[in-house]
Design a protein around this motif. Structure first.
Motif, PDB file in Angstrom:
ATOM      1  N   UNK A 222      -1.015  25.647   7.555  1.00  0.00           N
ATOM      2  CA  UNK A 222      -0.263  26.404   8.559  1.00  0.00           C
ATOM      3  C   UNK A 222       1.116  26.739   8.003  1.00  0.00           C
ATOM      4  N   UNK A 223       1.176  27.663   7.060  1.00  0.00           N
ATOM      5  CA  UNK A 223       2.451  27.935   6.371  1.00  0.00           C
ATOM      6  C   UNK A 223       3.523  28.518   7.277  1.00  0.00           C
ATOM      7  N   UNK A 224       3.138  29.129   8.403  1.00  0.00           N
ATOM      8  CA  UNK A 224       4.130  29.769   9.263  1.00  0.00           C
ATOM      9  C   UNK A 224       4.515  28.895  10.448  1.00  0.00           C
ATOM     10  N   UNK A 225       3.881  27.709  10.583  1.00  0.00           N
ATOM     11  CA  UNK A 225       4.198  26.822  11.698  1.00  0.00           C
ATOM     12  C   UNK A 225       5.466  26.031  11.402  1.00  0.00           C
ATOM     13  N   UNK A 226       6.211  25.703  12.442  1.00  0.00           N
ATOM     14  CA  UNK A 226       7.427  24.906  12.290  1.00  0.00           C
ATOM     15  C   UNK A 226       7.125  23.485  12.761  1.00  0.00           C
ATOM     16  N   UNK A 227       6.624  22.677  11.875  1.00  0.00           N
ATOM     17  CA  UNK A 227       6.245  21.307  12.201  1.00  0.00           C
ATOM     18  C   UNK A 227       7.405  20.382  11.829  1.00  0.00           C
ATOM     19  N   UNK A 228       8.126  19.891  12.830  1.00  0.00           N
ATOM     20  CA  UNK A 228       9.334  19.124  12.564  1.00  0.00           C
ATOM     21  C   UNK A 228       9.097  17.614  12.625  1.00  0.00           C
ATOM     22  N   UNK A 229       7.898  17.188  12.933  1.00  0.00           N
ATOM     23  CA  UNK A 229       7.626  15.758  13.050  1.00  0.00           C
ATOM     24  C   UNK A 229       7.712  15.094  11.688  1.00  0.00           C
ATOM     25  N   UNK A 230       8.601  14.131  11.548  1.00  0.00           N
ATOM     26  CA  UNK A 230       8.788  13.487  10.256  1.00  0.00           C
ATOM     27  C   UNK A 230       7.775  12.373  10.016  1.00  0.00           C
ATOM     28  N   UNK A 231       7.020  12.013  11.062  1.00  0.00           N
ATOM     29  CA  UNK A 231       5.935  11.046  10.846  1.00  0.00           C
ATOM     30  C   UNK A 231       4.908  11.649   9.904  1.00  0.00           C
ATOM     31  N   UNK A 232       4.578  12.940  10.127  1.00  0.00           N
ATOM     32  CA  UNK A 232       3.768  13.743   9.199  1.00  0.00           C
ATOM     33  C   UNK A 232       2.295  13.386   9.173  1.00  0.00           C
ATOM     34  N   UNK A 233       1.846  12.453  10.017  1.00  0.00           N
ATOM     35  CA  UNK A 233       0.408  12.162   9.976  1.00  0.00           C
ATOM     36  C   UNK A 233      -0.372  13.224  10.710  1.00  0.00           C
ATOM     37  N   UNK A 234       0.260  13.868  11.739  1.00  0.00           N
ATOM     38  CA  UNK A 234      -0.355  14.962  12.487  1.00  0.00           C
ATOM     39  C   UNK A 234      -1.657  14.582  13.165  1.00  0.00           C
ATOM     40  N   UNK A 235      -1.893  13.304  13.346  1.00  0.00           N
ATOM     41  CA  UNK A 235      -3.065  12.898  14.118  1.00  0.00           C
ATOM     42  C   UNK A 235      -2.730  11.845  15.173  1.00  0.00           C
ATOM     43  N   UNK A 236      -1.511  11.292  15.118  1.00  0.00           N
ATOM     44  CA  UNK A 236      -1.123  10.337  16.154  1.00  0.00           C
ATOM     45  C   UNK A 236      -0.642  11.105  17.389  1.00  0.00           C
ATOM     46  N   UNK A 237      -0.536  10.388  18.528  1.00  0.00           N
ATOM     47  CA  UNK A 237      -0.120  11.034  19.772  1.00  0.00           C
ATOM     48  C   UNK A 237       1.286  11.599  19.658  1.00  0.00           C
TER      49      UNK A 237
ATOM     50  N   UNK B 218       0.847  -1.194   0.000  1.00  0.00           N
ATOM     51  CA  UNK B 218       0.000   0.000   0.000  1.00  0.00           C
ATOM     52  C   UNK B 218       0.881   1.242   0.000  1.00  0.00           C
ATOM     53  N   UNK B 219       0.548   2.188  -0.848  1.00  0.00           N
ATOM     54  CA  UNK B 219       1.349   3.400  -0.972  1.00  0.00           C
ATOM     55  C   UNK B 219       1.242   4.247   0.287  1.00  0.00           C
ATOM     56  N   UNK B 220       2.367   4.747   0.734  1.00  0.00           N
ATOM     57  CA  UNK B 220       2.411   5.591   1.923  1.00  0.00           C
ATOM     58  C   UNK B 220       1.984   7.009   1.553  1.00  0.00           C
ATOM     59  N   UNK B 221       0.984   7.534   2.249  1.00  0.00           N
ATOM     60  CA  UNK B 221       0.456   8.865   1.927  1.00  0.00           C
ATOM     61  C   UNK B 221       0.793   9.900   2.988  1.00  0.00           C
ATOM     62  N   UNK B 222       1.767   9.600   3.860  1.00  0.00           N
ATOM     63  CA  UNK B 222       2.121  10.562   4.905  1.00  0.00           C
ATOM     64  C   UNK B 222       2.620  11.881   4.326  1.00  0.00           C
ATOM     65  N   UNK B 223       3.355  11.810   3.209  1.00  0.00           N
ATOM     66  CA  UNK B 223       3.908  13.035   2.636  1.00  0.00           C
ATOM     67  C   UNK B 223       2.807  13.969   2.167  1.00  0.00           C
ATOM     68  N   UNK B 224       1.683  13.420   1.689  1.00  0.00           N
ATOM     69  CA  UNK B 224       0.577  14.269   1.224  1.00  0.00           C
ATOM     70  C   UNK B 224      -0.116  14.957   2.410  1.00  0.00           C
ATOM     71  N   UNK B 225      -0.198  14.241   3.531  1.00  0.00           N
ATOM     72  CA  UNK B 225      -0.743  14.860   4.741  1.00  0.00           C
ATOM     73  C   UNK B 225       0.153  15.997   5.202  1.00  0.00           C
ATOM     74  N   UNK B 226       1.446  15.760   5.099  1.00  0.00           N
ATOM     75  CA  UNK B 226       2.395  16.803   5.494  1.00  0.00           C
ATOM     76  C   UNK B 226       2.262  18.044   4.608  1.00  0.00           C
TER      77      UNK B 226
END
Length: 613
Positions: free
Chosen positions: A491-506, A476-484
């Motif tokens: 949020x263009x001015x936010x500094x989101x450094x999490x490389x998981x990139x799902x932004x919904x996990x804990x 299955x194709x990983x779609x985390x990059x599209x969520x990122x």
């Protein structure tokens, strides 16, 4: 009489036919004893005219117009009817029937004030509601352009798409055009008129398209073409029966640094349109249903490439999700050199691996891909647009987007150079967030022929490290990059450094919380509180000192500084302090630091467990 906002009516004929007398009688409401040779131009205010339009009246000798210009309606006026005992209408009517540009004929008398106001009413009516674009008197039927416009209006008003206007839909149409519903008896009277004149105008107690067109033909034949014009203009048509630019492209003012999204009512409307045309209720639009949906459009906006632009079912038909994605999206422009993997990146967003992509016909390939992602639990739509790699001619449309993807092929040594040059020329000083994609990551990575490696380039310009991507997989194709990408667009001015990139996990929520503005403010407030305590000479106990060191140590787990409480040198106070003030201050400092330590320890433990996994 060519200006729509302020109308000008001109009288044309030979001398001494009573043109000036007509104008003077209209203005003064009495016949003038002395008539000037020529009246000056007179303006009648809007509030005294039936159509509420300002009117200029000019007395001229001759009008010259092009016979192929149908915008100049004519009215035949028989003046000085008080001088004869018989009517000249029998002579005039054949002339009127011969020339379709003649709107009407009227006999009047300036001396007796006969039909003076009627004359100018007909003149205004001829300009505001001309018969020419609607009706062909020779054939005694509506013109094709009028039929086309009224058919579209019928289809828009047919809310359930069953080909019949029931009572509710007729009232919807009536309120839309005339701001008032029809009484039940009036509805029946309308349908009875149609029943008496044609057999298939009423079906299942509703009005068919034929019946709808017949009613408008009847209105025009009885001189009530203002009714048809009111309907046409309410649905966006101009005097040439073309949809106006204001109707097709309404002005939408967007404040700076803002984006637009559909509200709840807009989604409900789009859902109702989908349900209206999904006749087989399979939650997808077949090619015939798509064609039926766009019959109310001036042209078909979706081509055969739409099936490779949005999500489809197994038959290749547009699903409800794919349909909605055409109307609301964040825009991501995808740039890269030729054969860098941009098309694969787009099609993978639609769930198509490399094997499925190879089966797409060349003329059905799309430069767009639209699908959904989830950002903090909310469903969002992302539009990927593949920009053709012409470095020297990137237009404003190529640069206007919410987020940028720079794609390079890790197996091509010259692929990254294009991305670097585009970024440095167009986006280095831009507020648009950028992400570098290392495409074809299943292949062997070759050193790029550029002064900096992709990793060094991203580090230098404070970009996220290149994100590996491949669509050449059976999994299955990983779609985390599209969520990122969607998150960065929101949020263009936010500094989101999490490389998981799902932004919904804990993990992601904790990571973003650690870097949130709120906690930075708390850190600053605690610093100020510590400085105030020190400035007042308050002492920190050995327990407080030890606690502050723990906070400083825990906060630096994996290099992300959460809070700093520096150890201070204990210096005896130089002035006397009240014991109550000392206890109160140290209590609140201990409480604040203790709560912060608990939070940091909890996050640190969770991160440690996650790393072990």
């Amino acid at each position: 009489m060519l200006d729509y906002n302020t109308k000008c009516f001109s009288f044309a004929h030979t001398a001494k036919v009573g043109k000036t007398s007509l104008i003077m009688s209209l203005v003064s409401e009495e016949f003038p004893d002395e008539v000037p040779l020529r009246a000056e131009e007179i303006t009648i205010p809007a509030d005294v005219t039936p159509e509420r339009v300002p009117t200029h009246i000019a007395n001229v000798i001759c009008i010259v117009y092009s016979v192929n210009n149908k915008k100049v309606p004519l009215i035949l006026v028989g003046n000085k009817s008080d001088l004869v005992e018989h009517s000249s209408m029998e002579t005039i009517l054949p002339i009127m029937n011969q020339y379709q540009d003649i709107e009407t004929c009227v006999e009047c008398s300036a001396k007796n004030l006969k039909n003076i106001s009627e004359l100018f009413y007909y003149a205004q009516k001829a300009v505001l509601h001309p018969t020419g674009p609607l009706y062909c008197p020779e054939e005694k039927e509506l013109k094709p352009s009028c039929i086309k416009a009224l058919t579209r209006i019928f289809k828009v008003s047919d809310l359930d798409n069953d080909g019949i206007l029931n009572d509710n839909e007729l009232n919807f149409f009536q309120k839309t055009c005339f701001n008032t519903p029809l009484a039940p008896q009036a509805l029946e009277d309308v349908k009875n008129v149609v029943r008496r004149n044609m057999t298939d105008g009423v079906k299942d107690n509703g009005l068919t398209l034929k019946g709808f067109l017949f009613l408008h033909t009847l209105f025009i034949q009885r001189g009530r073409h203002e009714t048809t014009w009111t309907v046409l203009r309410r649905f966006g048509y101009d005097d040439d029966l073309e949809l106006t630019q204001e109707y097709l492209f309404p002005l939408l003012k967007i404040p700076p640094d803002c984006t637009t999204e559909l509200n709840h009512n807009a989604y409900l409307f789009l859902q109702s349109v989908f349900d209206k045309h999904d006749k087989d209720r399979d939650c997808a639009l077949s090619p015939e249903e798509v064609k039926d949906l766009f019959k109310v459009f001036p042209y078909m906006p979706w081509g055969p490439d739409v099936n490779n632009t949005v999500c489809t079912n197994d038959q290749g038909w547009i699903t409800y999700q794919g349909y909605l994605s055409q109307w609301t999206v964040f825009r991501c422009n995808v740039l890269g050199a030729r054969d860098s993997g941009k098309t694969g990146f787009l099609q993978a967003f639609l769930g198509k691996d490399l094997q499925r992509q190879r089966r797409i016909r060349e003329d059905h390939k799309s430069l767009y891909a639209i699908s959904t992602t989830y950002v903090y639990g909310q469903e969002k739509y992302l539009l990927l647009h593949e920009v053709m790699p012409d470095f020297d001619f990137l237009s404003e449309a190529d640069l206007a987007c919410d987020v940028v993807c720079l794609v390079y092929d890790i197996n091509n040594p010259r692929s990254f150079e294009y991305c670097a040059k585009v970024y440095k020329q167009y986006f280095i000083d831009s507020k648009t967030p950028c992400v570098v994609i290392a495409a074809k990551s299943d292949l062997h990575e070759i050193r790029q022929h550029y002064s900096l490696s992709p990793q060094e380039f991203c580090r230098k310009h404070k970009l996220h490290p290149p994100q590996p991507f491949t669509c050449n997989t059976t999994e299955a194709l990983n779609k985390d990059i599209y969520t990122r990408l969607t998150t960065m667009a929101m949020y263009p001015h936010a500094r989101l450094r999490c490389m998981c990139a799902c932004n919904r996990c804990t993990y992601c929520l904790c990571q973003n919380l650690l870097k949130s503005e709120l906690l930075r403010n708390i850190k600053a407030q605690l610093r100020r509180a510590g400085r105030r305590l020190w400035g007042r000479g308050y002492l920190l106990s050995e327990e407080d000192f030890s606690l502050s060191q723990q906070v400083s140590a825990v906060s630096n787990v994996d290099g992300s500084v959460f809070m700093e409480v520096s150890a201070v040198q204990l210096i005896p106070p130089e002035r006397h302090m009240a014991q109550a003030d000392l206890k109160n201050s140290t209590f609140w400092l201990r409480a604040s630091v203790g709560a912060t330590v608990c939070a940091v320890l909890g996050f640190a433990m969770y991160r440690a467990l996650l790393k072990q996994r």
